[in-house]
Scaffold this active site. Sequence first.
Site, short mmCIF file in Angstrom:
data_model
loop_
_atom_site.label_atom_id
_atom_site.label_comp_id
_atom_site.label_asym_id
_atom_site.label_seq_id
_atom_site.Cartn_x
_atom_site.Cartn_y
_atom_site.Cartn_z
N CYS A 406 1.01 -1.06 0.13
CA CYS A 406 -0.05 -0.03 0.03
C CYS A 406 1.18 1.94 -0.14
O CYS A 406 1.35 1.62 -1.01
CB CYS A 406 -0.94 0.16 1.01
N HIS A 533 -3.68 -5.75 0.27
CA HIS A 533 -2.71 -5.64 1.08
C HIS A 533 -2.56 -7.52 1.32
O HIS A 533 -3.81 -8.23 1.90
CB HIS A 533 -3.55 -5.87 2.50
N GLU A 535 -1.19 -9.39 3.05
CA GLU A 535 -1.36 -10.23 4.49
C GLU A 535 -3.02 -10.83 5.06
O GLU A 535 -2.88 -11.85 5.38
CB GLU A 535 -0.17 -8.92 5.36
#
Length: 613
Positions: A406, A533, A535
Amino acid sequence: MQKGNKKPMKYVVVSGGVVSGLGKGVTASSIGLLLHACNLRVTFIKIDPYLNTDAGTMSPFEHGEVYVLEDGGEVDLDLGNYERFLDIKLTRDNNITTGKIYQSVIDKERRGDYLGSTVQVVPHITDAIQDWIERVAAIPVDGKEGPPDVCVIELGGTIGDIESMPFIEALGQFSYRVGAGNFCLIHVSLVPVLNVVGEPKTKPTQHSVRGLRSLGLTPNILACRSTTELDMNVKEKLSRFCHVPLENIVSLYDVSNIWHIPSLLRDQKAHEAILKTLNLQSEVRKPNLKEWTAMAKRCDMLQEPVRVAMVGKYTDLSDSYLSVLKALLHASVVCRRKLVIIWVLATDLEDATAIENPDVHRAAWNSLKAADAVVVPGGFGDRGVEGKIIAAKYARENNVPYLGICLGMQIAVIEYARSVLGLKNANSTEFDPDTKHPCVIFMPEGSKTHMGGTMRVGSRRTYFHVTDCKSAQLYGNQTFIDERHRHRYEVNPDMVPQLEEAGLSFTGKDESGQRMQIIELQSHPYFVGVQFHPEFKSRPGKPSALFLGLIAAASGQLDALLKKSVGVGAKANGYAIGSKGVSGLSPHYRYSNVNVAVGSFDGMYKNSNGLHV
């Protein structure tokens, strides 16, 4: 209640007592995994008593990271635990807050739905809570048809908190609404060991249970947090004074990493106590945790380190980057490396710090140079941005594997424009609205006046425009992927041609081709930035493709990894690393240590550095 041949929904409520931070999230996740291992379909609800309608506007220092769901819900990080443990997809409605409940009740009152009644906490707020739970519990989250079998509900906060009172009253009423055999209350409480005395003290738990019972709820099971395993004498005392059967008292003591908690519960037959309370003994199999237990043991055996520098501004609270830490760990286990996180406060790398505090500046640079890889995670605001740009430049110029997420992608673009294109004042309009070279600009549909719910958030599609790039290969050479976003600013498409001409490759874009989603430097061992993102979709045993690529590059395994067939069904060290279709690749708290090696509940399930798995 049971209607016709329809099975009644079963509810498991997890509450907490004595102190906060005991790890109810990990306990609830582990209970869910254990029930799932018994062949039950499980869903989750997290109750947060704060007045915010969601977690989106909260500072990471205040409440840890904001976890993003597929539907764009900005929720408590415990929902990330639930998704990771069971590999499910929750919705924003799986997170109940006081703000959401009161807003829904007030909206009904304004419409006249209450026909002139005086609107009160009881029955209107408590009924709204119960109705919300029943509605959301029936929504499947595992991709299968039909409602789940069990809903695990985590009640945030601590028994006795004033803001929790409406929810406790509602759950007390709810236990009667759903009927005996359909409701199980598990109370997580602290049993401290005082250094002066040297023995476990049960009085705090006794008081906590007494307070719980005075509010209309009686625990079926006690989950006792302690540094060491409780002996039988302590359990007998707790059973006697808390009115809980001896076999229903579970000792949750410190372990090497939180992936051991489901096995810990199973070995003490916690599942049998739950199933007995819910009248499910005859309908399930014995829990099968073979693969999960093997993974937990494998994590403990890792010796060879891989050092990752985490360059951010919330480094004083590791929960601020919880999902990033999890994703790094997932990838490290697959690569057979022991994850070592090196925290670098971004501002410490800046020139101003070199003047004001040269020792701190020198230490930050020594930490950065000691790393095998660099991660710059997402964030908001201009504090530490120049330090992050410096870190990206260091990684680019010294061939250190780099992953920018990001904001981490945006600052990599800014650094490239400054250093390679020679645009010394290049910047984001977020930090310099009057910059002559706006590399990053405000997105069209965003809002500059409202903070909550105004970002480009949730699952969005990214199409690969370069087929032979590392990111495409890591994702199994798919045409497109779906990943979760949370941002307001993005790369200025007008700057892209000159950046590409200078060697920065924009390998992934949205369907319009105007939103830049992935950048790479093809000549670099591993220099990747993504607007999304990744993750949030990483799972134990199924790490995010880009985190796997980073750790593989940092440990000298990337070439071998890219040579493998990473399409459908491919494996990396026994774990799937590719995924068919569009989803890319597919435990908050504190039972354990990761230097990172894997850490604990506020000093109880952790070792020296307190990092969580």
